[in-house]
Design a protein around this motif. Structure first.
Motif, mmCIF file in Angstrom:
data_model
loop_
_atom_site.group_PDB
_atom_site.id
_atom_site.type_symbol
_atom_site.label_atom_id
_atom_site.label_comp_id
_atom_site.label_asym_id
_atom_site.label_seq_id
_atom_site.Cartn_x
_atom_site.Cartn_y
_atom_site.Cartn_z
ATOM 1 N N ARG A 1 0.837 -1.200 0.000
ATOM 2 C CA ARG A 1 0.000 0.000 0.000
ATOM 3 C C ARG A 1 0.874 1.254 0.000
ATOM 4 O O ARG A 1 0.587 2.226 -0.717
ATOM 5 N N LEU A 2 1.945 1.231 0.791
ATOM 6 C CA LEU A 2 2.883 2.353 0.794
ATOM 7 C C LEU A 2 3.496 2.547 -0.588
ATOM 8 O O LEU A 2 3.612 3.670 -1.085
ATOM 9 N N SER A 3 3.897 1.428 -1.204
ATOM 10 C CA SER A 3 4.502 1.486 -2.533
ATOM 11 C C SER A 3 3.534 2.083 -3.551
ATOM 12 O O SER A 3 3.916 2.931 -4.370
ATOM 13 N N ASP A 4 2.287 1.651 -3.498
ATOM 14 C CA ASP A 4 1.286 2.188 -4.432
ATOM 15 C C ASP A 4 1.109 3.691 -4.240
ATOM 16 O O ASP A 4 0.984 4.449 -5.220
ATOM 17 N N SER A 5 1.093 4.127 -2.986
ATOM 18 C CA SER A 5 0.931 5.547 -2.695
ATOM 19 C C SER A 5 2.102 6.358 -3.245
ATOM 20 O O SER A 5 1.912 7.431 -3.842
ATOM 21 N N ILE A 6 3.314 5.837 -3.060
ATOM 22 C CA ILE A 6 4.511 6.533 -3.549
ATOM 23 C C ILE A 6 4.526 6.543 -5.074
ATOM 24 O O ILE A 6 4.846 7.563 -5.705
ATOM 25 N N THR A 7 4.173 5.414 -5.670
ATOM 26 C CA THR A 7 4.138 5.337 -7.137
ATOM 27 C C THR A 7 3.141 6.336 -7.714
ATOM 28 O O THR A 7 3.419 7.002 -8.725
ATOM 29 N N ASP A 8 1.979 6.457 -7.077
ATOM 30 C CA ASP A 8 0.975 7.424 -7.535
ATOM 31 C C ASP A 8 1.528 8.848 -7.473
ATOM 32 O O ASP A 8 1.287 9.668 -8.380
ATOM 33 N N ARG A 9 2.272 9.139 -6.386
ATOM 34 C CA ARG A 9 2.845 10.486 -6.263
ATOM 35 C C ARG A 9 3.863 10.751 -7.363
ATOM 36 O O ARG A 9 3.856 11.815 -7.993
ATOM 37 N N LEU A 10 4.758 9.781 -7.616
ATOM 38 C CA LEU A 10 5.782 9.961 -8.651
ATOM 39 C C LEU A 10 5.146 10.080 -10.038
ATOM 40 O O LEU A 10 5.596 10.860 -10.883
ATOM 41 N N ARG A 11 4.082 9.307 -10.245
ATOM 42 C CA ARG A 11 3.394 9.365 -11.533
ATOM 43 C C ARG A 11 2.734 10.737 -11.713
ATOM 44 O O ARG A 11 2.744 11.300 -12.816
ATOM 45 N N GLY A 12 2.212 11.259 -10.610
ATOM 46 C CA GLY A 12 1.599 12.581 -10.689
ATOM 47 C C GLY A 12 2.614 13.676 -10.964
ATOM 48 O O GLY A 12 2.265 14.737 -11.492
ATOM 49 N N GLU A 13 3.868 13.426 -10.601
ATOM 50 C CA GLU A 13 4.932 14.392 -10.870
ATOM 51 C C GLU A 13 5.515 14.210 -12.268
ATOM 52 O O GLU A 13 6.437 14.939 -12.649
ATOM 53 N N HIS A 14 5.003 13.206 -13.003
ATOM 54 C CA HIS A 14 5.454 12.908 -14.365
ATOM 55 C C HIS A 14 6.963 12.621 -14.416
ATOM 56 O O HIS A 14 7.655 13.020 -15.345
ATOM 57 N N ASN A 15 7.425 11.937 -13.357
ATOM 58 C CA ASN A 15 8.850 11.588 -13.267
ATOM 59 C C ASN A 15 8.991 10.100 -13.576
ATOM 60 O O ASN A 15 9.068 9.261 -12.675
ATOM 61 N N THR A 16 9.021 9.769 -14.859
ATOM 62 C CA THR A 16 9.021 8.362 -15.287
ATOM 63 C C THR A 16 10.265 7.621 -14.817
ATOM 64 O O THR A 16 10.193 6.481 -14.352
ATOM 65 N N LYS A 17 11.434 8.282 -14.949
ATOM 66 C CA LYS A 17 12.683 7.636 -14.534
ATOM 67 C C LYS A 17 12.655 7.301 -13.042
ATOM 68 O O LYS A 17 13.051 6.209 -12.636
ATOM 69 N N ALA A 18 12.176 8.237 -12.244
ATOM 70 C CA ALA A 18 12.100 8.002 -10.802
ATOM 71 C C ALA A 18 11.099 6.898 -10.479
ATOM 72 O O ALA A 18 11.340 6.056 -9.606
ATOM 73 N N GLU A 19 9.969 6.894 -11.203
ATOM 74 C CA GLU A 19 8.950 5.870 -10.964
ATOM 75 C C GLU A 19 9.493 4.475 -11.263
ATOM 76 O O GLU A 19 9.297 3.532 -10.491
ATOM 77 N N ILE A 20 10.192 4.316 -12.380
ATOM 78 C CA ILE A 20 10.756 3.015 -12.761
ATOM 79 C C ILE A 20 11.827 2.587 -11.758
ATOM 80 O O ILE A 20 11.877 1.434 -11.320
ATOM 81 N N ASP A 21 12.691 3.544 -11.388
ATOM 82 C CA ASP A 21 13.761 3.238 -10.446
ATOM 83 C C ASP A 21 13.190 2.826 -9.095
ATOM 84 O O ASP A 21 13.645 1.861 -8.469
ATOM 85 N N PHE A 22 12.173 3.552 -8.623
ATOM 86 C CA PHE A 22 11.556 3.189 -7.348
ATOM 87 C C PHE A 22 10.932 1.800 -7.418
ATOM 88 O O PHE A 22 11.072 0.997 -6.499
ATOM 89 N N SER A 23 10.239 1.521 -8.516
ATOM 90 C CA SER A 23 9.598 0.215 -8.678
ATOM 91 C C SER A 23 10.627 -0.906 -8.605
ATOM 92 O O SER A 23 10.410 -1.925 -7.941
ATOM 93 N N ASN A 24 11.772 -0.725 -9.266
ATOM 94 C CA ASN A 24 12.826 -1.746 -9.247
ATOM 95 C C ASN A 24 13.421 -1.906 -7.850
ATOM 96 O O ASN A 24 13.662 -3.029 -7.398
ATOM 97 N N LYS A 25 13.638 -0.788 -7.185
ATOM 98 C CA LYS A 25 14.232 -0.852 -5.844
ATOM 99 C C LYS A 25 13.261 -1.466 -4.846
ATOM 100 O O LYS A 25 13.655 -2.236 -3.959
ATOM 101 N N PHE A 26 11.983 -1.139 -4.965
ATOM 102 C CA PHE A 26 10.999 -1.733 -4.055
ATOM 103 C C PHE A 26 10.903 -3.239 -4.284
ATOM 104 O O PHE A 26 10.795 -4.013 -3.327
ATOM 105 N N GLU A 27 10.953 -3.649 -5.555
ATOM 106 C CA GLU A 27 10.920 -5.081 -5.851
ATOM 107 C C GLU A 27 12.117 -5.780 -5.200
ATOM 108 O O GLU A 27 11.993 -6.878 -4.645
ATOM 109 N N GLY A 28 13.276 -5.135 -5.239
ATOM 110 C CA GLY A 28 14.459 -5.706 -4.598
ATOM 111 C C GLY A 28 14.308 -5.794 -3.093
ATOM 112 O O GLY A 28 14.724 -6.785 -2.471
ATOM 113 N N ILE A 29 13.710 -4.785 -2.477
ATOM 114 C CA ILE A 29 13.476 -4.797 -1.035
ATOM 115 C C ILE A 29 12.561 -5.954 -0.646
ATOM 116 O O ILE A 29 12.820 -6.689 0.311
ATOM 117 N N MET A 30 11.480 -6.137 -1.403
ATOM 118 C CA MET A 30 10.523 -7.196 -1.084
ATOM 119 C C MET A 30 11.094 -8.580 -1.382
ATOM 120 O O MET A 30 10.690 -9.569 -0.766
#
Length: 846
Positions: free
Chosen positions: A339-368
């Motif tokens: 749920r935290l990840s989804d909230s953060i992803t929504d924020r990054l998507r709203g900022e139109h920061n695609t590179k940051a969104e992809i990087d966060f998604s990869n890093k979160f996947e690594g954490i999990m």
């Protein structure tokens, strides 16, 4: 069931529950009622079917009301936790939310508010609370030795059973009764904590402690054999109206798969969901009610840990890990993180920061994939028990053939502890002197034992963690584990590590007490920064400064339990300052929160000081893999002896580099930018690194020369080669440096084979010896020396030196004449130092 068809019974159920159940819920409830009716009639001979049905409806009504209340409570808990975690990330890690999630799980070095207040340290805090509380009270009553010996296990078990049933304990052993009452007290404390965090564990008759189940012992028997043994030992109430065989089949399947070992417990942590959940709760929350104390004891002896002490501690350990997860992540930890990840992803998507969104998604996947399984205990559940058992045994034997000099390799613990105190604002010279003194103090004196209890380190961290520090493994079978415990006593690593842990906690508590005379605004900047990592700010510091200090031998210490010396008015003023109501409940909860916060600070700094591996360190070694898999065991073989190295790199060098307020690379940028930013930060990073390199190399040199003399050699010359070896010895390699460059690798293994770990390296040596034998180049002396080097306990310095003198050197020379002289020549050539007494002369009769 047709929608329009409703029986009188169903109407009665709807009225009792207070709402119209769905079709699926009604089916589940009727099934539950039929089970309840059969059980009630079997327990009450002569009761009519109608009366039994009425009682069953009442039970369903009460249970459903309770379930709905718990569900509502847990929704509130989870919403509060989500808001707290979201606020933490937004406040402390707005630029790197992935680091924020990592900090929530295991803590990070970044100098951000609350970055060390993690699930991991919450679990350690609860372990310290329960273990020190239990052992401390038993020690004060003079009962620790008898409890630890196990001589009264059966009597204590009987007393626990009697207490659970409110039975008369007259005629029972008085010591056993006192031990049982103390155990019961701390079981209740742990149960109340987990219930407060979101669980609901009621009082259970016949309860002794959470039964341990050794999955290896259970898997070694068939289901039928296990069932036939346990069935006569269980109380009939265990099954309700279910078939005992079907019930036990489900329990057996759960135990052999290891699901009972998870600390995130998805079955009941997900919360209750009303009537349908009530119908399933018997399979979800299985309780094995034993007939009496002897029945429990007999099962534990055959399929459990085998002794009551280990069972009690395993139960408290499990509750502390579960409660720690729930306190920080709510009643469904994995869903909370998503749920935290989804909230953060929504924020990054709203900022139109695609590179940051992809990087966060990869890093979160690594954490999990890597970090979360370590925190939740998933990596400790073996997929294939036989593979895990054999592999862990092999690694344990390797440890007992190569860690004899581990204490001599650990002299760099002294500057590590000093540098930790320097990071907290204490001057380096005083810290170094205190660290040396602390290593060689006796902590068995009564006043020091009492202080250790107050700080939470008296019963903290047992032998398996000490073994893990170097070997990287805790999943060792019972008999081998006992051999390891004795081994680490004989090579003095137990004493060395425990003295370091006590010294670190004492130094931290004393340093805090000395600074309470200073206002928060005027505190040393380094100390103020470290306090903030644990959410200790101005308001909290003012309260801690008002506490009574613990005094021992003329020194003052700030200890968690002295929060009790603060008045209710002090706590009420703090709450008002925070904008909260100062109710009696709020005051009690805040007092507990402040106690936990101070204990967590002391424990966390002590863990770093002695370089205990954290989940972040283990995630690097295990990569999120499960024990008992090919991939998992490969990583564990490679990681053996590297746990200390990884811990040193992350906890100590990482603290000096990244723990002083640098700006990390933004999401989507190259990670190397973080290192560059830290080196250019100008907050003492370069000085901290320089101090670490100089002092670790100096003490590495001391370790190296001490080991040389323990082998009967003169010190190595102070040349560049020796300084390089000292740097590697003190700079994080430790015992792994011994393996790479010492006698244990004398068959000339290549770097790739050596990096694969000692088990693979030894296998390669065996192949080499075999090939030499086939080619006619075999030397009996080489085979003999290999056998000696791989005999557990023989590598402990004083044992090895004595054995060499009494018989080993003579046997070596007889099997391979001239080999000792050749060994001497090779040592002089490689290292430049000779033996004090040549090996060929160092033998009985010469």
């Amino acid at each position: 069931m047709a929608v329009n068809y409703t029986t009188n019974c169903e109407n009665a159920i709807n009225r009792a529950v207070g709402r119209n159940l769905t079709d699926d819920e009604m089916v589940s409830v009727i099934e539950e009622m039929n089970d309840s009716i059969n059980r009630i009639r079997s327990e009450n001979q002569g009761i009519s079917a109608e009366d039994a049905a009425l009682r069953a409806v009442e039970e369903v009504s009460n249970a459903d009301s309770l379930a709905r209340a718990i569900e509502a409570r847990n929704k509130i808990i989870n919403e509060r936790v989500f808001m707290e975690l979201s606020d933490f990330i937004e406040r402390s890690f707005p630029d790197r939310p992935d680091m924020g999630i990592s900090a929530i799980l295991s803590g990070r070095n970044e100098a951000r508010l609350g970055s060390r207040d993690s699930v991991h340290i919450e679990q350690q805090n609860l372990k310290a609370k329960y273990f020190n509380g239990l052992v401390g009270e038993l020690d004060s009553a003079g009962l620790v030795k008898v409890f630890a010996s196990g001589s009264l296990d059966r009597e204590v078990t009987n007393a626990l059973f009697a207490l659970s049933k409110n039975l008369d304990t007259a005629g029972m052993n008085n010591q056993a009764i006192d031990i049982a009452r103390t155990i019961r007290k701390w079981q209740d404390v742990a149960k109340n904590d987990v219930n407060k965090a979101g669980a609901w564990i009621g009082t259970i008759d016949n309860y002794i402690t959470s039964q341990t189940h050794d999955m290896y012992k259970i898997r070694s028997d068939t289901f039928e054999s296990w069932r036939d043994f346990i069935l006569p030992l269980l109380d009939r109430s265990t099954f309700g109206s279910q078939s005992p065989t079907q019930f036990l089949r489900n329990v057996y399947d759960n135990l052999v798969t290891g699901n009972h070992m998870r600390s995130d417990r998805p079955d009941w942590l997900s919360g209750f969901k009303g009537s349908q959940n009530i119908a399933k709760k018997t399979s979800q929350n299985r309780v094995l009610n034993f007939k009496d104390g002897p029945a429990w004891f007999d099962y534990n002896s055959r399929y459990g840990s085998g002794n009551l002490r280990e069972t009690i501690f395993a139960s408290l350990n499990s509750l502390s890990e579960t409660t720690g997860m729930m306190r920080k992540l709510g009643t469904n930890p994995e869903n909370m993180l998503k749920r935290l990840s989804d909230s953060i992803t929504d924020r990054l998507r709203g900022e139109h920061n695609t590179k940051a969104e992809i990087d966060f998604s990869n890093k979160f996947e690594g954490i999990m994939r890597k970090l979360y399984p370590e925190v939740a205990g998933l990596t400790r559940i073996p997929a294939n028990h036989m593979m895990a058992r054999l592999a862990s045994s092999a690694r344990a034997i390797e440890s007992m053939t190569k860690l004899g000099g581990a204490t001599l390799s650990s002299f760099n613990d002294i500057p590590m502890a000093a540098l930790e105190m320097t990071y907290q604002g204490k001057d380096l010279f005083t810290s170094m002197i205190d660290s040396v003194k602390g290593k060689f103090k006796s902590y068995k004196a009564d006043d020091r034992k009492e202080l250790a209890k107050a700080l939470g380190v008296y019963a903290e961290k047992m032998n398996e963690e000490i073994a893990y520090r170097f070997s990287g493994d805790v999943s060792v079978p019972g008999k081998v584990s006992k051999l390891m415990r004795n081994y680490f006593k004989l090579n003095l690593l137990n004493w060395w590590t425990e003295s370091g842990r006590h010294s670190a906690a004492f130094s931290t508590a004393n340093w805090l007490a000395r600074n309470t005379r200073t206002s928060f605004d005027n505190l040393n900047g380094n100390l103020k920064r470290v306090l903030s990592l644990h959410n200790i700010e101005k308001a909290e510091w003012e309260l801690y400064s008002k506490m009574e200090k613990y005094t021992m031998r003329g020194n003052e210490y700030l200890v968690p339990e002295n929060i009790s010396t603060l008045s209710d008015q002090d706590i009420a003023s703090y709450l008002t300052q925070k904008g909260m109501s100062a109710t009696d409940i709020a005051i009690a909860d805040t007092r507990e929160l402040l106690t936990d916060r101070l204990r967590k600070y002391i424990l966390d700094r002590s863990i770093i000081s002695v370089s205990d591996p954290t989940p972040r360190n283990k995630a690097v070694l295990n990569q999120g893999t499960q024990a008992g898999t090919m991939e998992g065991e490969l990583f564990r073989f490679i990681g053996q002896f590297k746990a200390f190295t990884v811990s040193f790199m992350q906890n100590h060098l990482g603290r000096e580099l990244f723990g002083r307020g640098y700006t990390p690379a933004a999401l989507g940028e190259r990670s190397i930018n973080s290192l560059t930013n830290a080196l250019r930060n100008g907050n003492g990073e370069l000085l901290g690194l320089a101090n670490a390199v100089v002092w670790m190399t100096a003490f590495g040199y001391l370790s190296m020369q001490t080991k040389e003399m323990a082998k009967g050699k003169n010190p190595r010359p102070a040349d560049l080669k020796s300084i390089q070896a000292a740097f590697l010895q003190g700079g994080g390699l430790g015992i792994y440096g011994d393996f790479l460059f010492g006698e244990v690798n004398r068959f000339g293994n290549g770097p790739v084979v050596s990096m694969m770990g000692p088990v693979v390296s030894d296998a390669d040596q065996i192949v080499t010896l075999y090939q030499r034998a086939i080619n006619g180049d075999a030397k009996a002396g080489d085979a003999f020396r290999f056998m000696v080097d791989h005999t557990p306990y023989l590598n402990i310095p004083y044992i090895k030196t004595t054995a060499n003198y009494l018989f080993l050197n003579r046997l070596q020379e007889n099997l391979s004449p001239g080999s000792l002289d050749r060994y001497r020549e090779r040592a002089v050539k490689d290292q430049g130092n000779d033996f004090i007494i040549p090996p060929s002369q160092f033998m009985l009769g010469k």
